[in-house]
Design a protein around this motif. Sequence first.
Motif: not given
Length: 649
Positions: A467-476, A488-505
């Motif tokens: 997801s894009i950080c609205p402050v730094t502009g970097l994918p996080r 739903l409670a489990e963390p991601a086992a792997a993070v795909l290198p695809l930008v799909l979201g934007s974090l809240p400002p």
Amino acid sequence: MSANDTARLRDFPAVFLSYDEPWADRNWLDLKAILPRAVRVHGVKGLDACHKAAAAAVPGDWVVTVDADTRISPALADAPVDASLLTGNFRLDWLARNVVNGLWSGNGCVKLWPKALIAEMRTHEAAPDGTLSLDHDVAAIRHGKSAQVTMPERAVRTDPAATAFHAFRAGLRETAFLRSLAEQSAQRQGKAGWQSESDLLRLIMIWCMVGRQALNGRWMLYGARLGMALADLWPDWDLRQINDHDAISQLWTQRIQPRFQRGRPRSNEGVAWNWAALEADLAELARRISDLGGPELPELDAAKSGALARTDLLASPVRPARLDALGVRLLAAARTPEAKAVARAVLEQAAIQGHPAAHFNLGRLLERPSSPDPARAAWHLAVAARLGNAAAQTRLQALRTEGADLPTARLAAELPLVRPGAKGATRPTGATLCLALDKGVTLLPQAALHVPDPALVSAGTVLGYLSICPVTGLPRPRGIRLTRADRLAEPAAAVLPLVLGSLPPPQDAATALQGGLADPLADLPPVLATLGRDAPFGDHWVLGSLLARLGHVPRGPELQQLATRSPQALDTQIVSLARQLELQADAEVPVWSAAESRAVKRKLPLVASRAAWVATANALSGLGPTRQRQAALFHAAARSIWGDDPVGR
């Protein structure tokens, strides 16, 4: 050499091309020490003609060309050249790093040519009358067959700025060429202006802003800014003249040099330049470019320019469309199972980036009797159809007519959206696949162009997205997870290198400070540590990020006190913390101003970094033996898109 042998670059005859470069003799001797059988072609006028002269200078069907401003690492001589690429239709490129601005690109790269392509080529001064030809358009030599291939090794350096004139010429030619490409691309797509071509605009901005720290770097900046604005400032100037050494030399001696030199040049002492006048013209060009609708070009001082140039952040990723085109051409030439496997791997690297044609081509490949996988073929065709590929839609209709059982390809944006902790919402249950969004995260438009791969989420694996950080502009690597409803409670086992979201400002200073504390950018080079000061509450975010990176996490009253600091106090503390981080990390930490931060963001590639692809591959590899092929695919994609870690001098 047998068909099964792997050739090395040193196995092909090499030609050093020089024209008027004062440093050519030095670089020629350097090349001869690495490739002793290399020969030199000097003084041939014209970029088409000199390459034809290079082809004639050595025996055989192939020729390696090395430009006069290029130096190679000894390691490049042993770079492997797979037999599948030696079809006669591909020019192989080893990208060069410009030592002035740090950009990795085809400018000054080492090239392995099939001589037949050079013979058929009609570019630059040899282009048909009325045709604007500013580069070797390899794809146009044999339509549908010939192509450029970017090789993964990064072991080439180019320095076109050893004199003021050559630096000016290099900047002028490159940005005029890049703007022309942007104009052509925008026109093909029906866009309003060339400035909408963000990838090319990014490269133009690098040429126009980075380099002040280098010898003659200001002349490269001046040439680059003039080259970008030529069409607006001098509408009668024929763009084809950037291919004409005499025309650019005349421009320099009659218009540029007299404007900035102090008095008459003295023998053996060179020209005394009016640097204040040059700086004034650089600023005026930046202002006029902005007034004409171009990008903002804040002036970076030598320290900041050098820090940015010395990173490996200013690279040009290989786009999925180019990988798809390569895969198609490799497949057309493949005569063995091994060659078909190479073609399939390249197509898969384009497909995991969501390229519709690559999905279609993979689907057709996997339908073949020689590599049957009907279920996987149907899925790729379904994805291509959902992404708008007309040929895939036609093929799927034929399969329906034949009574085939077709899979469902669901876009990410069509999956049930779940916000953990949200009250009152109806939740999916059981094994239903859904997207879990953290609080305040929004989906970007590209989520409507992504189809999750069922092979990656098998056995209930939870995957994340960037997801894009609205402050730094970097994918996080946070904000969105692809998961079953019962996990739903489990963390991601792997993070795909695809930008799909934007974090809240951040909505206030305290939230921004906490956001920076929670994300210190420790996985990124320190040169980016103060990025984001252009955003609302950006100084507080940067302050929190620096504190966390230095290992200090304020709490309670201290946190409240930091959130209420004045702008002047914030700036003083940010500068102090950046100096501390420089000492701790033994790395440069520029303190970007708001305008500089905004411009640096626009210079960074718009896709996930090489590190993000490698992190995905490593995470998948850690999930067990069944994930090894998937891990290998992401590792291979990292090499194809970004290349290897750089080597050399």
